[in-house]
Design a protein around this motif. Structure first.
Motif, PDB file in Angstrom:
ATOM      1  N   SER A   3       0.855  -1.184   0.000  1.00  0.00           N
ATOM      2  CA  SER A   3       0.000   0.000   0.000  1.00  0.00           C
ATOM      3  C   SER A   3       0.893   1.237   0.000  1.00  0.00           C
ATOM      4  CB  SER A   3      -0.951   0.017   1.205  1.00  0.00           C
ATOM      5  OG  SER A   3      -0.233   0.097   2.419  1.00  0.00           O
ATOM      6  N   LEU A   4       0.282   2.375  -0.321  1.00  0.00           N
ATOM      7  CA  LEU A   4       1.006   3.639  -0.366  1.00  0.00           C
ATOM      8  C   LEU A   4       0.289   4.638   0.528  1.00  0.00           C
ATOM      9  CD1 LEU A   4       3.465   4.949  -1.825  1.00  0.00           C
ATOM     10  CD2 LEU A   4       1.853   5.812  -3.527  1.00  0.00           C
ATOM     11  N   PHE A   5       1.026   5.223   1.463  1.00  0.00           N
ATOM     12  CA  PHE A   5       0.462   6.190   2.405  1.00  0.00           C
ATOM     13  C   PHE A   5       1.055   7.563   2.132  1.00  0.00           C
ATOM     14  CE2 PHE A   5       0.991   8.409   6.563  1.00  0.00           C
ATOM     15  CZ  PHE A   5      -0.346   8.721   6.770  1.00  0.00           C
ATOM     16  N   HIS A   6       0.174   8.574   1.993  1.00  0.00           N
ATOM     17  CA  HIS A   6       0.594   9.952   1.735  1.00  0.00           C
ATOM     18  C   HIS A   6       0.495  10.727   3.041  1.00  0.00           C
ATOM     19  CE1 HIS A   6       0.018   8.794  -2.477  1.00  0.00           C
ATOM     20  NE2 HIS A   6      -1.162   8.324  -2.105  1.00  0.00           N
ATOM     21  N   ASP A   7       1.618  11.016   3.647  1.00  0.00           N
ATOM     22  CA  ASP A   7       1.623  11.718   4.938  1.00  0.00           C
ATOM     23  C   ASP A   7       1.371  13.200   4.726  1.00  0.00           C
ATOM     24  OD1 ASP A   7       1.793  12.075   7.648  1.00  0.00           O
ATOM     25  OD2 ASP A   7       3.733  11.077   7.868  1.00  0.00           O
ATOM     26  N   ASP A   8       0.946  13.894   5.791  1.00  0.00           N
ATOM     27  CA  ASP A   8       0.610  15.307   5.657  1.00  0.00           C
ATOM     28  C   ASP A   8       1.837  16.199   5.543  1.00  0.00           C
ATOM     29  OD1 ASP A   8       1.439  15.088   8.297  1.00  0.00           O
ATOM     30  OD2 ASP A   8      -0.569  15.359   9.137  1.00  0.00           O
ATOM     31  N   ASP A   9       3.043  15.649   5.691  1.00  0.00           N
ATOM     32  CA  ASP A   9       4.260  16.429   5.465  1.00  0.00           C
ATOM     33  C   ASP A   9       4.781  16.290   4.038  1.00  0.00           C
ATOM     34  OD1 ASP A   9       5.226  13.865   5.442  1.00  0.00           O
ATOM     35  OD2 ASP A   9       6.656  14.132   7.089  1.00  0.00           O
ATOM     36  N   GLY A  10       4.002  15.598   3.190  1.00  0.00           N
ATOM     37  CA  GLY A  10       4.375  15.441   1.798  1.00  0.00           C
ATOM     38  C   GLY A  10       5.117  14.153   1.475  1.00  0.00           C
ATOM     39  N   LYS A  11       5.566  13.433   2.482  1.00  0.00           N
ATOM     40  CA  LYS A  11       6.280  12.190   2.224  1.00  0.00           C
ATOM     41  C   LYS A  11       5.296  11.076   1.861  1.00  0.00           C
ATOM     42  CE  LYS A  11      10.441  12.919   5.025  1.00  0.00           C
ATOM     43  NZ  LYS A  11      11.300  12.356   6.119  1.00  0.00           N
ATOM     44  N   LYS A  12       5.805  10.131   1.078  1.00  0.00           N
ATOM     45  CA  LYS A  12       5.016   8.964   0.710  1.00  0.00           C
ATOM     46  C   LYS A  12       5.725   7.715   1.236  1.00  0.00           C
ATOM     47  CE  LYS A  12       3.335  11.173  -3.535  1.00  0.00           C
ATOM     48  NZ  LYS A  12       2.026  11.571  -2.982  1.00  0.00           N
ATOM     49  N   TRP A  13       4.925   6.824   1.797  1.00  0.00           N
ATOM     50  CA  TRP A  13       5.481   5.633   2.445  1.00  0.00           C
ATOM     51  C   TRP A  13       4.892   4.379   1.819  1.00  0.00           C
ATOM     52  CZ3 TRP A  13       9.444   6.241   5.769  1.00  0.00           C
ATOM     53  CH2 TRP A  13       9.639   7.529   6.302  1.00  0.00           C
ATOM     54  N   PHE A  14       5.786   3.450   1.495  1.00  0.00           N
ATOM     55  CA  PHE A  14       5.417   2.176   0.899  1.00  0.00           C
ATOM     56  C   PHE A  14       5.402   1.123   2.006  1.00  0.00           C
ATOM     57  CE2 PHE A  14       6.183  -1.691  -1.602  1.00  0.00           C
ATOM     58  CZ  PHE A  14       5.373  -1.486  -2.709  1.00  0.00           C
ATOM     59  N   VAL A  15       4.286   0.411   2.099  1.00  0.00           N
ATOM     60  CA  VAL A  15       4.101  -0.554   3.182  1.00  0.00           C
ATOM     61  C   VAL A  15       3.727  -1.902   2.567  1.00  0.00           C
ATOM     62  CG1 VAL A  15       3.013  -0.927   5.428  1.00  0.00           C
ATOM     63  CG2 VAL A  15       3.048   1.378   4.449  1.00  0.00           C
ATOM     64  N   ASN A  16       4.402  -2.959   2.971  1.00  0.00           N
ATOM     65  CA  ASN A  16       3.981  -4.299   2.535  1.00  0.00           C
ATOM     66  C   ASN A  16       4.381  -5.340   3.575  1.00  0.00           C
ATOM     67  OD1 ASN A  16       6.758  -3.792   0.877  1.00  0.00           O
ATOM     68  ND2 ASN A  16       6.603  -5.980   1.308  1.00  0.00           N
ATOM     69  N   MET A  17       3.715  -6.493   3.513  1.00  0.00           N
ATOM     70  CA  MET A  17       4.187  -7.592   4.345  1.00  0.00           C
ATOM     71  C   MET A  17       5.498  -8.103   3.758  1.00  0.00           C
ATOM     72  SD  MET A  17       4.043 -10.658   2.574  1.00  0.00           S
ATOM     73  CE  MET A  17       3.838 -11.902   3.839  1.00  0.00           C
ATOM     74  N   THR A  18       6.273  -8.782   4.578  1.00  0.00           N
ATOM     75  CA  THR A  18       7.523  -9.349   4.081  1.00  0.00           C
ATOM     76  C   THR A  18       7.528 -10.845   4.323  1.00  0.00           C
ATOM     77  OG1 THR A  18       9.925  -9.039   4.037  1.00  0.00           O
ATOM     78  CG2 THR A  18       8.874  -9.046   6.205  1.00  0.00           C
ATOM     79  N   TRP A  19       8.249 -11.537   3.452  1.00  0.00           N
ATOM     80  CA  TRP A  19       8.241 -12.999   3.388  1.00  0.00           C
ATOM     81  C   TRP A  19       9.640 -13.516   3.677  1.00  0.00           C
ATOM     82  CZ3 TRP A  19       4.374 -16.483   2.698  1.00  0.00           C
ATOM     83  CH2 TRP A  19       4.703 -17.767   2.267  1.00  0.00           C
ATOM     84  N   ASP A  20       9.757 -14.468   4.589  1.00  0.00           N
ATOM     85  CA  ASP A  20      11.058 -15.039   4.931  1.00  0.00           C
ATOM     86  C   ASP A  20      10.999 -16.555   4.691  1.00  0.00           C
ATOM     87  OD1 ASP A  20      13.425 -15.947   5.994  1.00  0.00           O
ATOM     88  OD2 ASP A  20      13.321 -14.726   7.813  1.00  0.00           O
TER      89      ASP A  20
END
Length: 546
Positions: free
Chosen positions: A130-147
């Motif tokens: 998913s992609l999160f747009h923070d109110d400071d202008g930064k964008k954050w990429f979030v995903n589960m990780t697989w080991d």
């Protein structure tokens, strides 16, 4: 406020990601191996939804040839940053075994209808990004990780990394921000910000009957995240008699007047075997924020079948017959399997659908199979095909299809001597061997002329029919068990089959000569049957003539 009956997106529409822009709501759902990729529905009132686009519609964005069943496009995330729409998605190339080859991409568009950009590749460390747009202008990429080294569970938590839209890549450190609860299998992350808190909504428990939505929060985007006091804000795992089962993988949206809703994946099992023929669907629940700044599902955590929403659903439209013709190209309700090179498998020139026979039914590479979702527990389907079969390796007809291991296929084909015949084929849960079954003897038909093909499904009872030109429909073969067209019979272990039942047309030419088969029209006619209580016994009366 009006009440509607869940689900809001019936039939195979899993992993919903919801978004509001002004007065418009959008939901994006997974499409797996079906092309074009990602379904986006639109609504003004949360009750009436219309499929408006599938954004991944060209080879530069998506090529799934070779993707196994239930791979392909997983768990899209649709967002808007005030200027552009952003869509994040995974193309899974392998899912069974210790390794997951799951490639994550980002596309964007100025308008929801597109055109959507070519993709930016981000990573392959896990899925459900998913992609999160923070109110400071930064964008954050979030995903589960697989080991792949972890035993017995390979889900290693939710990871966060900054996305630079100018450089078009992930930058900075990767941090594992949430390991989930003891329900395990943490995936499907979405980030939100409210009242100084960062909130993380995840899915847990796998996509079968222990599925759940888990909620957590932190004052800092990179954690540490504390889990909701109730852990799971939505789940059916402790309510086996609830109408909505397998409930989890959600996303939240706020209405213009401040109400909060949670959309989530769900399934409606049928028969004593609890088979979800319609696959994983999208439902909606009313939610609210408590004085403690935690989100709660109204009357939860068990999902409600009936929910108050702003609008009233048009039930007449939901139950209306759909008669498809092809004068304006391929109707939006239809998809095909894996290939972006549509000119090799079909044409709509002349106002009819022509399929060019390719590989066998069940191929993971290139087959001519065009179908629409089954969205009702009981329905009729009908088409007319013109096909000059030459031998047993050429065939075209009507199919009820789930995967290479679960389908029924009534085809115009020919004997080795060239005599045309109708052949009823079935996979009948053929995993792992993939061998065909033949529920009835072939029926010889004239070597020239169109053939009408039809089927009826009433709950779990499936009956095929045929008619030669100028004749009435008559049944062919026995009543079959339609309930095998389900996640639970998809040829994989638990949590391994993810799509839903389709009905449509197909053509196959194992001689490699791309024999054309022309279909005049296709009809899908929903039926009320025994209050749609899912398990229907008794005789099939046959489809309506016409």
């Amino acid at each position: 406020m009006p009440q509607l009956t869940n689900p809001i997106l019936p039939g195979f529409n899993p992993d919903p990601s919801i978004l509001r822009v002004g007065d418009d709501y959008y939901i994006a759902t997974s499409t797996f191996e079906w092309f074009p990729g990602v379904q986006i529905h639109h609504s003004k009132d949360l009750a009436n939804w219309e499929l408006i686009t599938r954004p991944l519609n060209r080879k530069t964005q998506l090529d799934m040839r070779g993707d196994p069943d239930s791979c392909g496009v997983w768990a899209p995330c649709l967002t808007h940053d005030g200027e552009k729409f952003w869509l994040v998605y995974t193309d899974v190339k392998r899912k069974d075994g210790s390794f997951k080859d799951a490639h994550n991409y980002i596309v964007w568009a100025d308008k929801i209808e597109g055109p959507w950009s070519d993709p930016i590749y981000t990573n392959s460390s896990g899925f459900d990004p998913s992609l999160f747009h923070d109110d400071d202008g930064k964008k954050w990429f979030v995903n589960m990780t697989w080991d792949h080294r972890r035993r017995p569970l390979l889900f290693a938590g939710i990871v966060l990394q900054e996305f630079d839209p100018v450089a078009e890549k992930l930058v900075g450190p990767i941090k594992n921000i949430y390991k989930g609860t003891d329900l395990k299998l943490v995936e499907g992350p979405h980030l939100y910000k409210r009242n100084g808190w960062y909130y993380l909504l995840t899915a847990e428990g796998g996509t079968a009957y222990d599925h759940a939505c888990t909620f957590a929060r932190s004052r800092n985007i990179d954690g540490p995240y504390e889990t909701h006091p109730d852990q799971h804000i939505l789940t059916s795992k402790d309510a086996p008699l609830a109408a909505l089962q397998r409930s989890g993988h959600g996303d939240i949206v706020e209405t213009p007047d401040g109400k909060t809703y949670l959309v989530h994946l769900t399934g409606r099992p049928t028969t004593q075997e609890r088979r979800c023929v319609l696959g994983r669907e999208t439902a909606i629940q009313e939610a609210y924020w408590g004085e403690d700044d935690w989100l709660h599902v109204k009357d939860g955590p068990v999902p409600s079948l009936h929910v108050d929403v702003p609008g009233t659903r048009d039930e007449a439209k939901y139950w209306a017959e759909q008669r498809y013709t092809f004068e304006n190209g391929m109707p939006i309700d239809f998809q095909w399997l894996r290939t972006p090179e549509t000119e090799r498998i079909f044409s709509t020139e002349g106002g009819k659908l022509t399929l060019f026979g390719r590989e066998s039914i069940g191929s993971w590479f290139e087959q001519a199979l065009v179908a629409r979702r089954q969205q009702h527990f009981s329905y009729d389907a009908e088409t007319v095909v013109d096909f000059k079969a030459t031998d047993e390796r050429t065939m075209a007809g009507l199919t009820a299809y789930y995967s290479r291991y679960n389908f029924f296929y009534l085809a115009v084909t020919a004997h080795a001597d060239g005599q045309r015949e109708l052949l009823l084929m079935s996979s009948e849960i053929s995993w792992p061997d993939g061998n065909l079954r033949f529920p009835a003897d072939p029926v010889q038909i004239p070597n020239e002329g169109k053939v009408k093909l039809a089927l009826t499904i009433r709950g779990k009872a499936l009956q095929f029919f045929y008619a030669l030109e100028g004749q009435d429909l008559q049944p062919i073969g026995p009543v079959l068990d339609a309930s095998i067209l389900s996640d639970e019979c998809g040829g994989h272990q638990a949590h391994g089959s993810f799509t839903g039942a389709f009905v449509g047309v197909a053509a196959h030419d194992l001689n490699g000569t791309a024999s054309p088969a022309t279909f005049d029209y296709f009809t899908y006619r929903p039926q009320h049957d025994a209050s749609d209580r899912y398990e229907i016994e008794g005789l099939v009366t046959g489809p309506k003539q016409g």
